[in-house]
Design a protein around this motif. Structure first.
Motif, PDB file in Angstrom:
ATOM      1  N   SER A  25     -22.555  -2.783  38.614  1.00 53.51           N
ATOM      2  CA  SER A  25     -21.816  -3.814  39.344  1.00 53.51           C
ATOM      3  C   SER A  25     -21.484  -5.001  38.446  1.00 53.51           C
ATOM      4  O   SER A  25     -20.752  -5.894  38.855  1.00 53.51           O
ATOM      5  CB  SER A  25     -22.635  -4.286  40.552  1.00 53.51           C
ATOM      6  OG  SER A  25     -23.871  -4.822  40.114  1.00 53.51           O
ATOM      7  N   ARG A  26     -21.987  -5.025  37.228  1.00 53.30           N
ATOM      8  CA  ARG A  26     -21.726  -6.133  36.301  1.00 53.30           C
ATOM      9  C   ARG A  26     -20.328  -6.061  35.697  1.00 53.30           C
ATOM     10  O   ARG A  26     -19.857  -7.051  35.149  1.00 53.30           O
ATOM     11  CB  ARG A  26     -22.746  -6.128  35.168  1.00 53.30           C
ATOM     12  CG  ARG A  26     -24.141  -6.382  35.652  1.00 53.30           C
ATOM     13  CD  ARG A  26     -25.146  -6.212  34.539  1.00 53.30           C
ATOM     14  NE  ARG A  26     -26.484  -6.369  35.073  1.00 53.30           N
ATOM     15  CZ  ARG A  26     -27.371  -7.218  34.600  1.00 53.30           C
ATOM     16  NH1 ARG A  26     -27.071  -7.967  33.578  1.00 53.30           N
ATOM     17  NH2 ARG A  26     -28.557  -7.302  35.150  1.00 53.30           N
ATOM     18  N   LEU A  27     -19.687  -4.911  35.775  1.00 56.34           N
ATOM     19  CA  LEU A  27     -18.379  -4.740  35.131  1.00 56.34           C
ATOM     20  C   LEU A  27     -17.240  -4.967  36.117  1.00 56.34           C
ATOM     21  O   LEU A  27     -17.438  -5.058  37.319  1.00 56.34           O
ATOM     22  CB  LEU A  27     -18.299  -3.341  34.516  1.00 56.34           C
ATOM     23  CG  LEU A  27     -19.365  -3.054  33.461  1.00 56.34           C
ATOM     24  CD1 LEU A  27     -19.301  -1.610  33.024  1.00 56.34           C
ATOM     25  CD2 LEU A  27     -19.223  -3.995  32.276  1.00 56.34           C
ATOM     26  N   ALA A  28     -16.033  -5.013  35.576  1.00 59.58           N
ATOM     27  CA  ALA A  28     -14.852  -5.304  36.377  1.00 59.58           C
ATOM     28  C   ALA A  28     -14.516  -4.138  37.306  1.00 59.58           C
ATOM     29  O   ALA A  28     -14.819  -2.975  37.020  1.00 59.58           O
ATOM     30  CB  ALA A  28     -13.667  -5.605  35.466  1.00 59.58           C
ATOM     31  N   LYS A  29     -13.874  -4.462  38.395  1.00 57.83           N
ATOM     32  CA  LYS A  29     -13.437  -3.453  39.363  1.00 57.83           C
ATOM     33  C   LYS A  29     -12.545  -2.441  38.648  1.00 57.83           C
ATOM     34  O   LYS A  29     -11.679  -2.800  37.867  1.00 57.83           O
ATOM     35  CB  LYS A  29     -12.667  -4.141  40.487  1.00 57.83           C
ATOM     36  CG  LYS A  29     -12.286  -3.233  41.609  1.00 57.83           C
ATOM     37  CD  LYS A  29     -11.601  -4.007  42.722  1.00 57.83           C
ATOM     38  CE  LYS A  29     -11.247  -3.064  43.866  1.00 57.83           C
ATOM     39  NZ  LYS A  29     -10.603  -3.792  44.960  1.00 57.83           N
ATOM     40  N   GLY A  35     -24.108   4.297  27.426  1.00 59.78           N
ATOM     41  CA  GLY A  35     -23.357   3.097  27.759  1.00 59.78           C
ATOM     42  C   GLY A  35     -24.257   1.884  27.873  1.00 59.78           C
ATOM     43  O   GLY A  35     -25.461   2.003  28.069  1.00 59.78           O
ATOM     44  N   ASN A  36     -23.644   0.713  27.742  1.00 58.28           N
ATOM     45  CA  ASN A  36     -24.373  -0.546  27.818  1.00 58.28           C
ATOM     46  C   ASN A  36     -23.576  -1.527  28.678  1.00 58.28           C
ATOM     47  O   ASN A  36     -22.359  -1.629  28.539  1.00 58.28           O
ATOM     48  CB  ASN A  36     -24.570  -1.118  26.413  1.00 58.28           C
ATOM     49  CG  ASN A  36     -25.250  -2.463  26.413  1.00 58.28           C
ATOM     50  OD1 ASN A  36     -25.986  -2.806  27.334  1.00 58.28           O
ATOM     51  ND2 ASN A  36     -25.001  -3.227  25.377  1.00 58.28           N
ATOM     52  N   THR A  37     -24.283  -2.234  29.549  1.00 60.57           N
ATOM     53  CA  THR A  37     -23.658  -3.276  30.370  1.00 60.57           C
ATOM     54  C   THR A  37     -24.488  -4.555  30.301  1.00 60.57           C
ATOM     55  O   THR A  37     -24.701  -5.213  31.307  1.00 60.57           O
ATOM     56  CB  THR A  37     -23.527  -2.830  31.840  1.00 60.57           C
ATOM     57  OG1 THR A  37     -24.837  -2.606  32.366  1.00 60.57           O
ATOM     58  CG2 THR A  37     -22.696  -1.593  31.977  1.00 60.57           C
ATOM     59  N   ALA A  38     -24.955  -4.911  29.109  1.00 64.83           N
ATOM     60  CA  ALA A  38     -25.864  -6.037  28.932  1.00 64.83           C
ATOM     61  C   ALA A  38     -25.134  -7.382  29.001  1.00 64.83           C
ATOM     62  O   ALA A  38     -25.025  -8.104  28.021  1.00 64.83           O
ATOM     63  CB  ALA A  38     -26.623  -5.905  27.631  1.00 64.83           C
ATOM     64  N   ILE A  39     -24.623  -7.688  30.165  1.00 58.36           N
ATOM     65  CA  ILE A  39     -24.034  -8.992  30.441  1.00 58.36           C
ATOM     66  C   ILE A  39     -24.640  -9.483  31.741  1.00 58.36           C
ATOM     67  O   ILE A  39     -25.224  -8.708  32.496  1.00 58.36           O
ATOM     68  CB  ILE A  39     -22.487  -8.931  30.546  1.00 58.36           C
ATOM     69  CG1 ILE A  39     -22.060  -7.982  31.662  1.00 58.36           C
ATOM     70  CG2 ILE A  39     -21.871  -8.535  29.217  1.00 58.36           C
ATOM     71  CD1 ILE A  39     -20.575  -7.984  31.953  1.00 58.36           C
ATOM     72  N   SER A  40     -24.499 -10.756  32.014  1.00 60.30           N
ATOM     73  CA  SER A  40     -25.080 -11.285  33.247  1.00 60.30           C
ATOM     74  C   SER A  40     -24.246 -10.870  34.459  1.00 60.30           C
ATOM     75  O   SER A  40     -23.075 -10.504  34.338  1.00 60.30           O
ATOM     76  CB  SER A  40     -25.186 -12.807  33.167  1.00 60.30           C
ATOM     77  OG  SER A  40     -23.906 -13.372  33.006  1.00 60.30           O
ATOM     78  N   LEU A  46     -17.576  -3.237  22.068  1.00 58.30           N
ATOM     79  CA  LEU A  46     -18.750  -4.098  22.166  1.00 58.30           C
ATOM     80  C   LEU A  46     -18.525  -5.195  23.198  1.00 58.30           C
ATOM     81  O   LEU A  46     -17.449  -5.777  23.282  1.00 58.30           O
ATOM     82  CB  LEU A  46     -19.042  -4.750  20.811  1.00 58.30           C
ATOM     83  CG  LEU A  46     -19.428  -3.796  19.695  1.00 58.30           C
ATOM     84  CD1 LEU A  46     -19.419  -4.521  18.363  1.00 58.30           C
ATOM     85  CD2 LEU A  46     -20.787  -3.198  19.954  1.00 58.30           C
ATOM     86  N   LEU A  47     -19.538  -5.482  23.981  1.00 60.09           N
ATOM     87  CA  LEU A  47     -19.495  -6.566  24.964  1.00 60.09           C
ATOM     88  C   LEU A  47     -19.834  -7.869  24.244  1.00 60.09           C
ATOM     89  O   LEU A  47     -20.986  -8.106  23.884  1.00 60.09           O
ATOM     90  CB  LEU A  47     -20.496  -6.308  26.090  1.00 60.09           C
ATOM     91  CG  LEU A  47     -20.150  -5.148  27.005  1.00 60.09           C
ATOM     92  CD1 LEU A  47     -21.335  -4.785  27.877  1.00 60.09           C
ATOM     93  CD2 LEU A  47     -18.945  -5.483  27.849  1.00 60.09           C
ATOM     94  N   MET A  48     -18.811  -8.695  24.019  1.00 61.27           N
ATOM     95  CA  MET A  48     -19.018  -9.943  23.288  1.00 61.27           C
ATOM     96  C   MET A  48     -18.224 -11.072  23.939  1.00 61.27           C
ATOM     97  O   MET A  48     -17.182 -10.825  24.556  1.00 61.27           O
ATOM     98  CB  MET A  48     -18.578  -9.792  21.836  1.00 61.27           C
ATOM     99  CG  MET A  48     -19.366  -8.759  21.075  1.00 61.27           C
ATOM    100  SD  MET A  48     -18.866  -8.629  19.361  1.00 61.27           S
ATOM    101  CE  MET A  48     -19.444 -10.174  18.719  1.00 61.27           C
TER     102      MET A  48
END
Length: 186
Positions: A24-28, A69-74, A144-146
């Motif tokens: 749920s941290r990522l965009a629709k 996969g990685n979704t390490a964002i708030s 990369l999530l940056m």
């Protein structure tokens, strides 16, 4: 998640895995993704030409490939952010605290993806008193999530984006030795 393990004559091994993960941290529209992997192994020690070699306890060659996969964002990072701002008004030094956008929303933010290739060998001698592994790997990460800094003129400080890529590769060696084995001590 699903996994299939197959073994033929306890010599040839195959593992297929598939994960369908959501965050749920990522965009629709980018919340879900599929992550497959496959691994093959050949237990050479079980072959007839090595089965009677007593000093060799284990010999196995492995190859694998997979995605993670990685979704390490708030939480809510794709929606942007608000920051405190002091507003001064009038001729006096009166002020009020307000909030203003500080982070641009990103409605396209998706998964950071890592693809890894691995070749390895497991070995053991003298009833596995000497054993170890040697692995050669290459790990490629993309999207990369940056947080990207934005120009001051945009009105925002930063935004989360899928940018850049990295590559890690190397050789890993592990060795185990059991120098003493007697009745009450190992």
């Amino acid at each position: 998640m699903g996994r299939i393990n197959y073994s033929f004559n306890d010599r040839y091994l195959l593992t297929l895995t598939g994960r369908y993960d959501g965050s749920s941290r990522l965009a629709k529209g980018n919340k879900w993704s599929f992550f497959p992997s496959a691994a093959l192994a050949w237990r050479i020690k079980e072959e007839s030409f090595l089965k009677d070699v007593d000093t060799l306890s284990n010999l196995k060659i492995r190859a694998s490939w997979g995605n993670t996969g990685n979704t390490a964002i708030s939480e809510y990072a794709t929606l942007g952010a608000l920051g405190r701002y002091v507003y001064y008004f009038g001729q006096s030094e009166s002020s009020a605290i307000g909030y203003m956008p500080t982070e641009l929303p990103n409605t396209e933010l998706g998964w950071e993806r890592t693809e890894e290739f691995n070749l390895g060998i497991d070995f053991g001698f003298l009833n596995n008193r000497i054993s170890g592994t040697i692995d050669i790997y290459q790990r490629n990460t993309k999207d990369l999530l940056m947080q990207r800094k934005l120009p001051f003129t945009s009105g925002y400080d930063q935004t989360w984006q899928n940018i850049g890529k990295t590559r890690n590769s190397g050789i890993e060696v592990a060795a185990n030795f059991v120098p003493v084995v007697i009745k009450d001590f190992r």
